[in-house]
Write an enzyme that holds these catalytic residues in place. Structure first.
Site, short mmCIF file in Angstrom:
data_model
loop_
_atom_site.label_atom_id
_atom_site.label_comp_id
_atom_site.label_asym_id
_atom_site.label_seq_id
_atom_site.Cartn_x
_atom_site.Cartn_y
_atom_site.Cartn_z
N SER A 151 88.11 12.46 -71.14
CA SER A 151 87.14 13.33 -70.48
C SER A 151 87.88 14.18 -69.45
O SER A 151 88.91 13.77 -68.91
CB SER A 151 86.05 12.51 -69.77
OG SER A 151 85.24 13.34 -68.96
N TYR A 164 84.04 5.84 -63.86
CA TYR A 164 84.14 6.69 -65.05
C TYR A 164 85.44 7.49 -65.05
O TYR A 164 86.14 7.55 -66.06
CB TYR A 164 82.94 7.63 -65.12
CG TYR A 164 82.87 8.43 -66.40
CD1 TYR A 164 82.56 7.80 -67.60
CD2 TYR A 164 83.13 9.79 -66.41
CE1 TYR A 164 82.51 8.53 -68.79
CE2 TYR A 164 83.08 10.52 -67.60
CZ TYR A 164 82.77 9.89 -68.78
OH TYR A 164 82.73 10.60 -69.95
#
Length: 268
Positions: A151, A164
């Protein structure tokens, strides 16, 4: 650069996190090209509904399991390889996201769960396939792909998303290590770092998401990236430019710019 087998030639794809979001879009993209799919997710009903909606539904297999159950994941991988004679593309797509703040002790469980699903399960997804791929003749090895989904959030740490960001940074670094390990035998390791893609995971965000991309366009671009064997790509490309610029910022400037950035919502 070695391309994958011709479209429609029964490419064998094993995919985690298949029941929604990026995984569902990737499953649809590959099925439309005639691939045989092994679809992994926790929810049986959603997996069966997806399979039924795909072309040649009878050719695909579903494996309802939690990717943190490593024994079940390995059994599914082995079953898929035994039935179809191996796998050409393995995509460790399963991932979760949640806002976390270090000041809250109760967020430790969420932190651990995010790392378990996003990082450790990526390793566990690839492990059953590597030895079988390495045993193939050279020409077949060079058609194999192990794909990690990182990501843009893994490029610099985002406030309120420590778990995350850490998990996706780990995926990027792990896949780089694996790519170098497997270089000599010709197995390609592909890292894809999505920016903001229109999925159920991002629809809960309450802040502006620049360059938001429809999930079908992401899937088409991702399949092309995997086919080409590109080592690392940010999708969409505009977020790749942003990511490079952010990486170049000195810490003091980055800290000042993002100290008041909106946070992903944490669950109380």
């Amino acid at each position: 650069m070695t391309s994958l087998p011709i479209v429609g030639a029964s490419l064998r794809v094993f995919l985690t996190g298949a029941s929604s979001g990026l995984g569902m879009a990737l499953a649809r993209a590959y099925a439309s090209q005639g691939a045989v799919l092994g679809l992994v997710a926790r929810r049986t009903a959603e997996l069966e509904a997806l399979r039924a909606a795909l072309p040649h539904a009878e050719r695909h297999r579903v494996y309802a399991l939690d990717v943190t159950d490593h024994a079940a994941l390995a059994a599914a991988a082995t079953s898929f390889m035994d039935e179809f004679g191996g796998a050409d593309v393995v995509i460790a797509n399963a991932g979760i996201s949640q806002g976390t703040l270090t000041e809250f002790q109760e967020d430790l469980a969420a932190f651990e769960r995010i790392l378990a699903v996003n990082v450790t399960a990526t390793f566990a997804t690839f492990t059953p396939f590597v030895a079988r791929m390495k045993a193939l003749p050279e020409a077949q090895r060079r058609r194999c792909r192990l794909v990690g989904i990182g990501s843009v959030a893994g490029i610099r740490g985002l406030p309120g998303a420590g778990a995350y960001s850490a998990s996706k940074s780990a995926v990027i670094s792990y896949c780089e290590s694996l790519r170098v390990e497997l270089r000599a035998c010709g197995i390609k390791v592909v890292t894809i770092a999505p920016g903001y893609i229109d999925t159920p995971m991002t629809r809960v965000n309450t802040y502006r998401m620049p360059f938001l991309m429809p999930v079908e366009r992401f899937a088409a671009r991702a399949v092309q990236t995997i086919d080409e064997g590109v080592s690392y790509r940010v999708i969409p490309w505009q977020m790749g430019v942003v990511a490079k610029l952010l990486r170049m910022l000195p810490n003091w400037l980055y800290d000042m710019a993002f100290a008041r950035a909106p946070h992903k919502q944490r669950k109380p």
